[in-house]
Design a protein around this motif. Sequence first.
Motif, PDB file in Angstrom:
ATOM      1  N   LEU A 194       0.827  -1.201   0.000  1.00  0.00           N
ATOM      2  CA  LEU A 194       0.000   0.000   0.000  1.00  0.00           C
ATOM      3  C   LEU A 194       0.866   1.256   0.000  1.00  0.00           C
ATOM      4  CD1 LEU A 194      -2.873  -1.054   2.425  1.00  0.00           C
ATOM      5  CD2 LEU A 194      -2.860  -1.050  -0.078  1.00  0.00           C
ATOM      6  N   PHE A 195       2.010   1.228   0.697  1.00  0.00           N
ATOM      7  CA  PHE A 195       2.952   2.342   0.613  1.00  0.00           C
ATOM      8  C   PHE A 195       3.461   2.493  -0.819  1.00  0.00           C
ATOM      9  CE2 PHE A 195       3.455   1.837   5.271  1.00  0.00           C
ATOM     10  CZ  PHE A 195       3.371   3.176   5.654  1.00  0.00           C
ATOM     11  N   SER A 196       3.787   1.372  -1.441  1.00  0.00           N
ATOM     12  CA  SER A 196       4.319   1.399  -2.801  1.00  0.00           C
ATOM     13  C   SER A 196       3.273   1.879  -3.803  1.00  0.00           C
ATOM     14  CB  SER A 196       4.819   0.007  -3.205  1.00  0.00           C
ATOM     15  OG  SER A 196       5.807  -0.463  -2.308  1.00  0.00           O
ATOM     16  N   MET A 197       2.006   1.626  -3.510  1.00  0.00           N
ATOM     17  CA  MET A 197       0.952   2.022  -4.434  1.00  0.00           C
ATOM     18  C   MET A 197       0.898   3.534  -4.600  1.00  0.00           C
ATOM     19  SD  MET A 197      -0.546  -0.658  -5.674  1.00  0.00           S
ATOM     20  CE  MET A 197      -2.177  -0.180  -6.214  1.00  0.00           C
ATOM     21  N   ALA A 198       1.315   4.274  -3.565  1.00  0.00           N
ATOM     22  CA  ALA A 198       1.362   5.734  -3.696  1.00  0.00           C
ATOM     23  C   ALA A 198       2.346   6.129  -4.791  1.00  0.00           C
ATOM     24  CB  ALA A 198       1.759   6.369  -2.365  1.00  0.00           C
ATOM     25  N   PHE A 213       2.965   9.280 -16.593  1.00  0.00           N
ATOM     26  CA  PHE A 213       3.003   8.719 -17.948  1.00  0.00           C
ATOM     27  C   PHE A 213       1.648   8.816 -18.654  1.00  0.00           C
ATOM     28  CE2 PHE A 213       6.932   7.061 -16.335  1.00  0.00           C
ATOM     29  CZ  PHE A 213       7.747   6.942 -17.449  1.00  0.00           C
ATOM     30  N   GLY A 214       0.806   9.709 -18.152  1.00  0.00           N
ATOM     31  CA  GLY A 214      -0.426  10.024 -18.860  1.00  0.00           C
ATOM     32  C   GLY A 214      -1.553   9.039 -18.698  1.00  0.00           C
ATOM     33  N   VAL A 215      -1.514   8.224 -17.673  1.00  0.00           N
ATOM     34  CA  VAL A 215      -2.622   7.292 -17.419  1.00  0.00           C
ATOM     35  C   VAL A 215      -3.595   7.979 -16.457  1.00  0.00           C
ATOM     36  CG1 VAL A 215      -3.303   5.043 -16.525  1.00  0.00           C
ATOM     37  CG2 VAL A 215      -1.130   5.313 -17.754  1.00  0.00           C
ATOM     38  N   PRO A 216      -4.780   8.342 -16.914  1.00  0.00           N
ATOM     39  CA  PRO A 216      -5.705   9.097 -16.061  1.00  0.00           C
ATOM     40  C   PRO A 216      -6.413   8.185 -15.061  1.00  0.00           C
ATOM     41  CG  PRO A 216      -6.736   8.662 -18.161  1.00  0.00           C
ATOM     42  CD  PRO A 216      -5.337   8.105 -18.260  1.00  0.00           C
ATOM     43  N   PRO A 217      -6.744   8.718 -13.885  1.00  0.00           N
ATOM     44  CA  PRO A 217      -7.541   7.917 -12.946  1.00  0.00           C
ATOM     45  C   PRO A 217      -8.953   7.736 -13.474  1.00  0.00           C
ATOM     46  CG  PRO A 217      -7.278  10.170 -12.140  1.00  0.00           C
ATOM     47  CD  PRO A 217      -6.421  10.050 -13.362  1.00  0.00           C
ATOM     48  N   GLY A 218      -9.570   6.644 -13.089  1.00  0.00           N
ATOM     49  CA  GLY A 218     -10.927   6.374 -13.551  1.00  0.00           C
ATOM     50  C   GLY A 218     -11.640   5.437 -12.593  1.00  0.00           C
ATOM     51  N   PRO A 219     -12.925   5.206 -12.829  1.00  0.00           N
ATOM     52  CA  PRO A 219     -13.689   4.308 -11.949  1.00  0.00           C
ATOM     53  C   PRO A 219     -13.112   2.899 -11.875  1.00  0.00           C
ATOM     54  CG  PRO A 219     -15.153   5.542 -13.411  1.00  0.00           C
ATOM     55  CD  PRO A 219     -13.763   5.805 -13.883  1.00  0.00           C
ATOM     56  N   SER A 220     -12.434   2.463 -12.940  1.00  0.00           N
ATOM     57  CA  SER A 220     -11.875   1.107 -12.938  1.00  0.00           C
ATOM     58  C   SER A 220     -10.806   0.923 -11.871  1.00  0.00           C
ATOM     59  CB  SER A 220     -11.289   0.774 -14.312  1.00  0.00           C
ATOM     60  OG  SER A 220     -10.179   1.619 -14.611  1.00  0.00           O
ATOM     61  N   TRP A 221     -10.228   2.017 -11.369  1.00  0.00           N
ATOM     62  CA  TRP A 221      -9.217   1.903 -10.315  1.00  0.00           C
ATOM     63  C   TRP A 221      -9.800   1.251  -9.060  1.00  0.00           C
ATOM     64  CZ3 TRP A 221      -5.120   6.375  -9.854  1.00  0.00           C
ATOM     65  CH2 TRP A 221      -4.464   6.516 -11.084  1.00  0.00           C
ATOM     66  N   LEU A 244      -5.180  -8.574 -13.491  1.00  0.00           N
ATOM     67  CA  LEU A 244      -6.330  -7.862 -12.929  1.00  0.00           C
ATOM     68  C   LEU A 244      -5.941  -6.461 -12.484  1.00  0.00           C
ATOM     69  CD1 LEU A 244      -8.347 -10.488 -10.842  1.00  0.00           C
ATOM     70  CD2 LEU A 244      -9.065  -9.269 -12.894  1.00  0.00           C
ATOM     71  N   MET A 245      -4.781  -6.314 -11.870  1.00  0.00           N
ATOM     72  CA  MET A 245      -4.332  -4.994 -11.436  1.00  0.00           C
ATOM     73  C   MET A 245      -4.020  -4.109 -12.645  1.00  0.00           C
ATOM     74  SD  MET A 245      -4.441  -4.491  -8.204  1.00  0.00           S
ATOM     75  CE  MET A 245      -3.292  -3.138  -7.968  1.00  0.00           C
ATOM     76  N   ARG A 246      -3.414  -4.665 -13.667  1.00  0.00           N
ATOM     77  CA  ARG A 246      -3.148  -3.884 -14.875  1.00  0.00           C
ATOM     78  C   ARG A 246      -4.455  -3.456 -15.545  1.00  0.00           C
ATOM     79  NH1 ARG A 246       1.731  -7.894 -16.905  1.00  0.00           N
ATOM     80  NH2 ARG A 246       3.467  -6.722 -15.986  1.00  0.00           N
ATOM     81  N   PHE A 247      -5.415  -4.352 -15.590  1.00  0.00           N
ATOM     82  CA  PHE A 247      -6.712  -4.018 -16.178  1.00  0.00           C
ATOM     83  C   PHE A 247      -7.392  -2.903 -15.384  1.00  0.00           C
ATOM     84  CE2 PHE A 247     -11.347  -4.816 -16.092  1.00  0.00           C
ATOM     85  CZ  PHE A 247     -11.641  -4.513 -17.407  1.00  0.00           C
ATOM     86  N   ALA A 248      -7.257  -2.936 -14.055  1.00  0.00           N
ATOM     87  CA  ALA A 248      -7.901  -1.934 -13.218  1.00  0.00           C
ATOM     88  C   ALA A 248      -7.256  -0.561 -13.360  1.00  0.00           C
ATOM     89  CB  ALA A 248      -7.862  -2.377 -11.751  1.00  0.00           C
ATOM     90  N   LEU A 249      -5.929  -0.512 -13.509  1.00  0.00           N
ATOM     91  CA  LEU A 249      -5.203   0.756 -13.415  1.00  0.00           C
ATOM     92  C   LEU A 249      -4.805   1.361 -14.762  1.00  0.00           C
ATOM     93  CD1 LEU A 249      -2.828  -0.121 -10.424  1.00  0.00           C
ATOM     94  CD2 LEU A 249      -5.002   1.117 -10.352  1.00  0.00           C
ATOM     95  N   ILE A 250      -4.662   0.537 -15.806  1.00  0.00           N
ATOM     96  CA  ILE A 250      -4.110   1.025 -17.073  1.00  0.00           C
ATOM     97  C   ILE A 250      -5.174   0.918 -18.159  1.00  0.00           C
ATOM     98  CG2 ILE A 250      -2.244   0.770 -18.742  1.00  0.00           C
ATOM     99  CD1 ILE A 250      -0.637  -0.679 -16.562  1.00  0.00           C
TER     100      ILE A 250
END
Length: 308
Positions: free
Chosen positions: A159-163, A172-180, A261-267
Amino acid sequence: MSQVLDAPPPAAAAATPAEHDVAALAARHGLTVSGARPSLPEYVRQLWARRHFIGAFSTAKLTAQYSQAKLGQVWQVMTPLLNAAVYYFIFGMLMNTSRGVEDFVPFLVTGVFVWTFTQSSIMAGTRAISGNLGLVRALHFPRAALPVSFCLQQLQQLLFSMAALVVILLAFGVPPGPSWLLAVPALVLQFVFNAGVALVMARVGAKIPDMAQLMPFLLRTWMYASGVMFSIHHMTGPDSDLPSWVGPLLQVNPAVVYIDLMRFALIDSFGGDMLPSHVWAMALGWALVAGIGGFIYFWKAEETYGRG
């Protein structure tokens, strides 16, 4: 003289009435053998009753992990970032595994962070009993608390690393979204899976201490088959020279399931077409099989830990 030699040996002494009385007295007052394994429901109840100890122990271990380093807790973020930088140089630049992969740096960093969570949890679980024999022999508590607390420690570190990961994604231009938000159930399922495997390895490591020396090699092999530094979707695509059975085999790899799954959620560029079919069902299945199976496997040897 012959009568003495030919005389039959005395009959084995039968249990005395006094011994029966002691056993009955112990049973009447609920006394049991010291260190005996409790029933599975009772074991779960005891473990839940010590949930505060598990949380405090994992936090204390995390705080003490870098207490001797000058940068202290900064290494919680720096370590996976440095690993990602090395992998980017070797695989992304020298071996060109970034070819055809959009947002390769976020893709790589996400894979490294998620894989490190599994790797560190399993390594810590392997040493959970054998590395804490003083605690195991001094205090009476459900031994499953140790591998579970070590997995919780690794979750806190992730969780620290997730920051840092969020900063990299935004840079790198990846916008936040509901999938996060999908990252939350993915991490919960991965934690259950990690804890189950850590429980299995804790029992194995308690019986075979040398397993702790072998595990880094096994985990490194597993990492190379888990798509941390390359895209399994591209490598096993229609133009691949690999046998047809390799792709499905790699896609059911639990590490691949949780990383994807994490890549799908964040990217955003990592779309659903890159996921294996029924990926959430596989993630849930691996979590249940490893979590429940690992817990029961560990519990069955509860009375042997710390002895011998």
